[in-house]
Design a protein around this motif. Structure first.
Motif, PDB file in Angstrom:
ATOM      1  N   PHE A  49     -22.003 -16.634  40.531  1.00 13.32           N
ATOM      2  CA  PHE A  49     -21.051 -16.915  41.667  1.00 13.32           C
ATOM      3  C   PHE A  49     -20.165 -18.226  41.406  1.00 13.32           C
ATOM      4  CE2 PHE A  49     -20.054 -19.279  45.928  1.00 13.32           C
ATOM      5  CZ  PHE A  49     -19.634 -18.223  46.424  1.00 13.32           C
ATOM      6  N   PRO A  50     -18.902 -17.795  41.477  1.00 15.60           N
ATOM      7  CA  PRO A  50     -17.820 -18.947  40.846  1.00 15.60           C
ATOM      8  C   PRO A  50     -17.689 -20.458  41.158  1.00 15.60           C
ATOM      9  CG  PRO A  50     -16.630 -17.315  42.617  1.00 15.60           C
ATOM     10  CD  PRO A  50     -18.270 -16.926  42.292  1.00 15.60           C
ATOM     11  N   ILE A  51     -18.265 -20.539  42.342  1.00 20.23           N
ATOM     12  CA  ILE A  51     -18.197 -22.096  42.767  1.00 20.23           C
ATOM     13  C   ILE A  51     -19.291 -22.526  42.592  1.00 20.23           C
ATOM     14  CG2 ILE A  51     -17.748 -23.587  44.755  1.00 20.23           C
ATOM     15  CD1 ILE A  51     -16.227 -21.257  46.194  1.00 20.23           C
ATOM     16  N   GLY A  52     -19.453 -24.093  41.825  1.00 18.45           N
ATOM     17  CA  GLY A  52     -20.450 -24.641  41.574  1.00 18.45           C
ATOM     18  C   GLY A  52     -21.215 -25.199  42.807  1.00 18.45           C
ATOM     19  N   SER A  53     -22.592 -25.767  42.606  1.00 16.81           N
ATOM     20  CA  SER A  53     -23.223 -26.389  43.515  1.00 16.81           C
ATOM     21  C   SER A  53     -22.705 -27.448  43.900  1.00 16.81           C
ATOM     22  CB  SER A  53     -24.685 -26.714  43.143  1.00 16.81           C
ATOM     23  OG  SER A  53     -25.272 -25.400  42.509  1.00 16.81           O
ATOM     24  N   MET A  54     -22.305 -28.592  43.367  1.00 18.42           N
ATOM     25  CA  MET A  54     -21.626 -29.874  43.738  1.00 18.42           C
ATOM     26  C   MET A  54     -20.371 -29.462  44.632  1.00 18.42           C
ATOM     27  SD  MET A  54     -23.746 -31.949  42.393  1.00 18.42           S
ATOM     28  CE  MET A  54     -23.248 -33.504  42.382  1.00 18.42           C
ATOM     29  N   GLU A  55     -19.516 -28.593  44.139  1.00 19.00           N
ATOM     30  CA  GLU A  55     -18.465 -28.685  45.029  1.00 19.00           C
ATOM     31  C   GLU A  55     -18.801 -27.657  46.316  1.00 19.00           C
ATOM     32  OE1 GLU A  55     -15.712 -25.925  42.570  1.00 19.00           O
ATOM     33  OE2 GLU A  55     -14.391 -25.739  44.167  1.00 19.00           O
TER      34      GLU A  55
END
Ligand code: ATP
Ligand code: MG
Length: 413
Positions: free
Chosen positions: A138-144
């Motif tokens: 999945f392209p979006i990181g957890s923090m973001e």
């Protein structure tokens, strides 16, 4: 059922995963004590899954409950049964918490919409979003992700982010091809899955202590068979009826229970006729323990359980406990032996046995009880007194006259 937002990225996801066009309601349950490793962990999870399926019985098809990664997902056809399902899950040992949420496609707008929907009826001032990305593609990181979805929640509900002690937490779990968005609803019962730890026989009265002691052993995954001694017809039916209600309630935690009802008046008469008065209560207990042990051997149980607490009453001094203990060869577990009465009452109220135990009942041991019971018994005196009794025959008679009641919950268990 709700449609997700109709923007470009969402449409793209829709084309990719068209079968997931709708949000599907789910309940997510997390395992307790997941520090277990290797094969033990697998066994624990399989047992827990079986128990969850049994608990939900007719409410959810087995195939709708799937598991892995320290949690199970229950897929619901509609939200209508969710309260009933949660009510059943509260009794499943081995669960740490019960969450409600939705299964959605892997799409940030779907996550945001789902989060807003899950929180729309809640009263809260602070929020945290926690994302777990099992699917690293999945392209979006957890923090973001946390920041973006968190910002949308703060704006919509006029609340603040708080990462250490928020009023509400939204979990986003990006799994294989799908994602789950959920919030914690209720705490699970904790402990170990029912029937994972072998079997015991619990000596249960209608009092406050032994139901709590039984529950504590059940919480450690121990299947509990119940034994109740009564002095019918010299005492009323009360204690039997109350014990039945208690066992019925406790059965919700282990799905099936057996209750042995043992007539004890003949044993008591023999003790009254042939032994010194101050030793009566100790001798009653020693006979109870021996009969319970005979039942334990029949049931292939590993030990006995009582609700004794050190120093609570005359029969429960450390010396008397020692002299009750040595009547059995199996270990006698006393899970509340170090409790204050009030500590036990708190548990009795929490599990619901308090309201049954508070009703008056005739205890078989107050029938023919001595006015001045021995508080620090001498084992030699006990041996001398017991030499007047035909103990094997008393045990055999009790085994012959006992009756057995079966309990199950839910009915399909
Ligand atoms: P409880 O509240 O469990 O009755 P208690 O503090 O009143 O405990 P006692 O009456 O001395 O203590 O009993 C000690 C233990 O012996 C109980 O906790 C229970 O395990 C067992 N026991 C007492 N009476 C019975 C009975 N009629 N049938 C089965 N077990 C009993
Ligand atoms: Mg009692």
């Amino acid at each position: 059922m709700k449609r997700r937002g109709q923007n470009t990225s969402a449409l793209f996801s829709f084309q990719k995963f068209s079968y997931l066009y709708f949000m599907q309601p789910v309940i997510i349950i997390h395992h307790h004590e997941i520090t277990l490793k290797g094969n033990n962990r697998k066994w624990f999870e399989q047992k827990l899954l079986k128990n969850v399926r049994t608990a939900l019985g007719e409410l959810v098809p087995h195939s709708a409950i799937t598991g892995g990664y320290g949690r199970f997902v229950i897929q619901l056809q509609s939200e209508s049964k969710s309260e009933l399902i949660i009510e059943r899950l509260k009794y499943v040992f081995g669960l740490s918490n019960i969450c409600i949420g939705v299964k959605v496609e892997q799409d940030i707008d779907a996550f945001t919409n789902a989060s807003l929907d899950l929180l729309k009826d809640e009263q809260f001032k602070t929020i945290r979003v926690t994302t777990r990305r099992a699917d690293k593609n999945f392209p979006i990181g957890s923090m973001e992700m946390n920041a973006k979805v968190g910002a949308a929640i703060c704006e919509k509900f006029n609340v603040r982010a708080n990462l250490t002690g928020p009023d509400e937490t939204i979990f986003i779990e990006i799994a294989d091809k799908v994602a789950y968005v959920y919030r914690a609803k209720v705490q699970g019962a904790g402990g170990l899955p029912s029937s994972i730890s072998g079997k015991v026989v619990s000596l249960i009265s209608a009092g406050f202590d032994s139901p709590v002691a039984s529950w504590q052993m059940m919480k450690r995954g121990v299947t509990t068979v119940f034994v109740h001694f009564h002095s019918m017809p010299y005492t009323s039916q009360n204690s039997i009826d109350q014990v039945k209600q208690i066992v019925e309630l406790l059965t919700k935690y282990q799905f099936k229970s057996k209750l042995y009802l043992v007539p004890f008046a003949d044993v008591q008469n023999e003790i009254v006729l042939k032994t010194p008065m101050p030793l009566r209560v100790i001798l009653y207990r020693r006979l109870m323990v021996r009969i319970a042990e005979a039942i334990a051997f029949k049931e292939k149980a590993e030990g006995l359980v009582t609700g004794e607490a050190v120093g609570q009453v005359a029969s429960q001094t450390l010396r008397n406990i020692r002299n009750i203990d040595n009547a059995a060869t199996l270990p006698i577990l006393r899970p509340i032996s170090g409790n204050d009465k009030e500590e036990t009452m708190v548990i009795a109220r929490k599990i619901g046995t308090y309201d049954i135990s508070k009703e008056p009942y005739d205890d078989c041991c107050s029938f023919l009880a001595p006015r001045k019971p021995e508080t620090w018994s001498n084992f030699h005196e006990i041996e001398v007194a017991e030499a007047n009794l035909d103990i094997p025959t008393l045990i055999a008679l009790a085994m012959e006259k006992q009756t057995i009641e079966q309990f199950s919950f839910p009915q399909s268990a």
